[in-house]
Scaffold this active site. Sequence first.
Site, PDB file in Angstrom:
ATOM      1  N   GLY A  41      -5.846  -6.237  -4.217  1.00  0.00           N
ATOM      2  CA  GLY A  41      -5.273  -5.834  -5.620  1.00  0.00           C
ATOM      3  C   GLY A  41      -5.396  -6.634  -6.977  1.00  0.00           C
ATOM      4  O   GLY A  41      -5.601  -6.212  -8.368  1.00  0.00           O
ATOM      5  N   GLU A  95      -0.537 -12.580  -8.521  1.00  0.00           N
ATOM      6  CA  GLU A  95      -0.294 -11.216  -7.655  1.00  0.00           C
ATOM      7  C   GLU A  95      -0.644 -10.134  -8.957  1.00  0.00           C
ATOM      8  O   GLU A  95      -0.273 -10.018  -9.994  1.00  0.00           O
ATOM      9  CB  GLU A  95       1.255 -11.186  -6.782  1.00  0.00           C
ATOM     10  CG  GLU A  95       1.652  -9.636  -6.497  1.00  0.00           C
ATOM     11  CD  GLU A  95       0.633  -8.759  -5.018  1.00  0.00           C
ATOM     12  OE1 GLU A  95      -0.323  -9.299  -5.217  1.00  0.00           O
ATOM     13  OE2 GLU A  95       1.331  -9.035  -3.895  1.00  0.00           O
ATOM     14  N   ASP A  99       6.777  -4.541  -5.614  1.00  0.00           N
ATOM     15  CA  ASP A  99       7.429  -3.401  -5.654  1.00  0.00           C
ATOM     16  C   ASP A  99       8.534  -3.522  -4.615  1.00  0.00           C
ATOM     17  O   ASP A  99       9.308  -3.642  -5.600  1.00  0.00           O
ATOM     18  CB  ASP A  99       6.912  -2.941  -4.811  1.00  0.00           C
ATOM     19  CG  ASP A  99       6.896  -1.528  -4.963  1.00  0.00           C
ATOM     20  OD1 ASP A  99       7.333  -0.996  -5.508  1.00  0.00           O
ATOM     21  OD2 ASP A  99       6.385  -0.525  -3.503  1.00  0.00           O
ATOM     22  N   THR A 100       8.207  -3.383  -4.047  1.00  0.00           N
ATOM     23  CA  THR A 100       9.525  -3.842  -2.858  1.00  0.00           C
ATOM     24  C   THR A 100      10.271  -5.923  -2.744  1.00  0.00           C
ATOM     25  O   THR A 100      11.391  -6.535  -2.510  1.00  0.00           O
ATOM     26  CB  THR A 100       9.827  -3.488  -1.062  1.00  0.00           C
ATOM     27  OG1 THR A 100       8.495  -3.880  -0.629  1.00  0.00           O
ATOM     28  CG2 THR A 100       9.475  -2.187  -1.277  1.00  0.00           C
ATOM     29  N   GLY A 101       8.473  -6.348  -3.431  1.00  0.00           N
ATOM     30  CA  GLY A 101       9.146  -8.220  -2.893  1.00  0.00           C
ATOM     31  C   GLY A 101       9.169  -8.705  -2.032  1.00  0.00           C
ATOM     32  O   GLY A 101       8.443  -9.651  -1.329  1.00  0.00           O
ATOM     33  N   THR A 103       5.708  -8.579   0.094  1.00  0.00           N
ATOM     34  CA  THR A 103       4.478  -9.530   0.657  1.00  0.00           C
ATOM     35  C   THR A 103       4.510 -10.467  -0.032  1.00  0.00           C
ATOM     36  O   THR A 103       4.718 -11.452   0.618  1.00  0.00           O
ATOM     37  CB  THR A 103       3.773  -8.420  -0.554  1.00  0.00           C
ATOM     38  OG1 THR A 103       3.449  -6.951  -0.075  1.00  0.00           O
ATOM     39  CG2 THR A 103       2.280  -8.858   0.009  1.00  0.00           C
ATOM     40  N   LEU A 104       5.192 -10.808  -1.486  1.00  0.00           N
ATOM     41  CA  LEU A 104       5.091 -11.392  -2.276  1.00  0.00           C
ATOM     42  C   LEU A 104       6.516 -12.840  -1.646  1.00  0.00           C
ATOM     43  O   LEU A 104       5.542 -13.769  -1.711  1.00  0.00           O
ATOM     44  CB  LEU A 104       5.278 -11.278  -3.719  1.00  0.00           C
ATOM     45  CG  LEU A 104       5.514 -12.479  -4.915  1.00  0.00           C
ATOM     46  CD1 LEU A 104       3.881 -12.868  -4.621  1.00  0.00           C
ATOM     47  CD2 LEU A 104       6.035 -11.807  -5.945  1.00  0.00           C
TER      48      LEU A 104
HETATM   49  P1  IMP Z   1       6.076  -4.401  -1.465  1.00  0.00           P
HETATM   50  O1  IMP Z   1       5.732  -6.131  -0.859  1.00  0.00           O
HETATM   51  O2  IMP Z   1       6.783  -4.085  -2.066  1.00  0.00           O
HETATM   52  O3  IMP Z   1       6.345  -5.442  -3.078  1.00  0.00           O
HETATM   53  O4  IMP Z   1       4.146  -4.288  -2.418  1.00  0.00           O
HETATM   54  C1  IMP Z   1       3.667  -5.117  -3.182  1.00  0.00           C
HETATM   55  C2  IMP Z   1       1.787  -4.476  -2.236  1.00  0.00           C
HETATM   56  O5  IMP Z   1       1.848  -3.655  -2.817  1.00  0.00           O
HETATM   57  C3  IMP Z   1       1.396  -4.873  -3.933  1.00  0.00           C
HETATM   58  O6  IMP Z   1       0.834  -6.649  -3.928  1.00  0.00           O
HETATM   59  C4  IMP Z   1       0.608  -4.260  -3.981  1.00  0.00           C
HETATM   60  O7  IMP Z   1      -0.874  -4.155  -3.434  1.00  0.00           O
HETATM   61  C5  IMP Z   1       0.874  -2.647  -3.673  1.00  0.00           C
HETATM   62  N1  IMP Z   1       1.511  -2.043  -4.116  1.00  0.00           N
HETATM   63  C6  IMP Z   1       2.911  -1.589  -4.883  1.00  0.00           C
HETATM   64  N2  IMP Z   1       2.808  -0.737  -5.547  1.00  0.00           N
HETATM   65  C7  IMP Z   1       2.149  -0.332  -5.733  1.00  0.00           C
HETATM   66  C8  IMP Z   1       1.414   0.908  -6.860  1.00  0.00           C
HETATM   67  O8  IMP Z   1       2.185   1.272  -7.265  1.00  0.00           O
HETATM   68  N3  IMP Z   1       0.445   1.463  -6.848  1.00  0.00           N
HETATM   69  C9  IMP Z   1      -0.876   0.152  -5.942  1.00  0.00           C
HETATM   70  N4  IMP Z   1      -0.485  -0.930  -4.996  1.00  0.00           N
HETATM   71  C10 IMP Z   1       1.085  -1.069  -5.085  1.00  0.00           C
HETATM   72 MG    MG Z   2      -1.242  -6.120  -4.080  1.00  0.00          MG
END
Ligand code: IMP
Ligand code: MG
Length: 175
Positions: A41, A95, A99-101, A103-104
């Site tokens: 991404g 990054e 979103d939820t945090g 991954t990071l």
């Molecule tokens: P998290 O672990 O929920 O914070 O998700 C993060 C990852 O989900 C990001 O690095 C994106 O690759 C993917 N992601 C989250 N929200 C979106 C969105 O609205 N569009 C596209 N990819 C998303």
């Molecule tokens: Mg990503």
Amino acid sequence: MVIGKPLFTPEQIQERVKALAEEITRDYAGKEILAVGILKGAFMFFSDLVRQIRVPITVDFIIASSYVKTQTTGEVKVYYDVREPLEGKNVLLIEDIVDTGITLNFIRERILQRLPESLKICAFLDKKERRIVDVPIDYKGFVIPNEYVVGYGLDYNNKYRNLPYIAIFKKSMNL
Ligand code: IMP
Ligand code: MG
């Protein structure tokens, strides 16, 4: 499947990226950065950003994913890990969206175990409302509402990454 009108135009994106790069350049004056992009991404944001940072940089990447379609699974898989030594380095994690945090946070802890001199995080988009794990974001492009977005590197099923703008993605015509 419908792509809504741009949430951020290419011009707005470039203006914001430039401001972030200036802030980073100021903060890291006299230092070197190891920029670590989280793929896939972040590829577009990463390349725009590093081109405008005016301190010495080395680059590496992590390929990781926790997403299946628009659902967070809560599981993070690492397909490629940073190969550069991290000890004593000033690591800047880059990054696309937080979103939820989950991954990071996972990647951040994995990098911290390798004892960098410093670790900062730069995220292009922050979908704040959805946060489950609190993760510190040192540099952020934009805070966005709880909508699924595509473009500028972000995908739906690996498509739309090449759009030069960020758009809200809807599954129906009821925009
Ligand atoms: P998290 O672990 O929920 O914070 O998700 C993060 C990852 O989900 C990001 O690095 C994106 O690759 C993917 N992601 C989250 N929200 C979106 C969105 O609205 N569009 C596209 N990819 C998303
Ligand atoms: Mg990503």
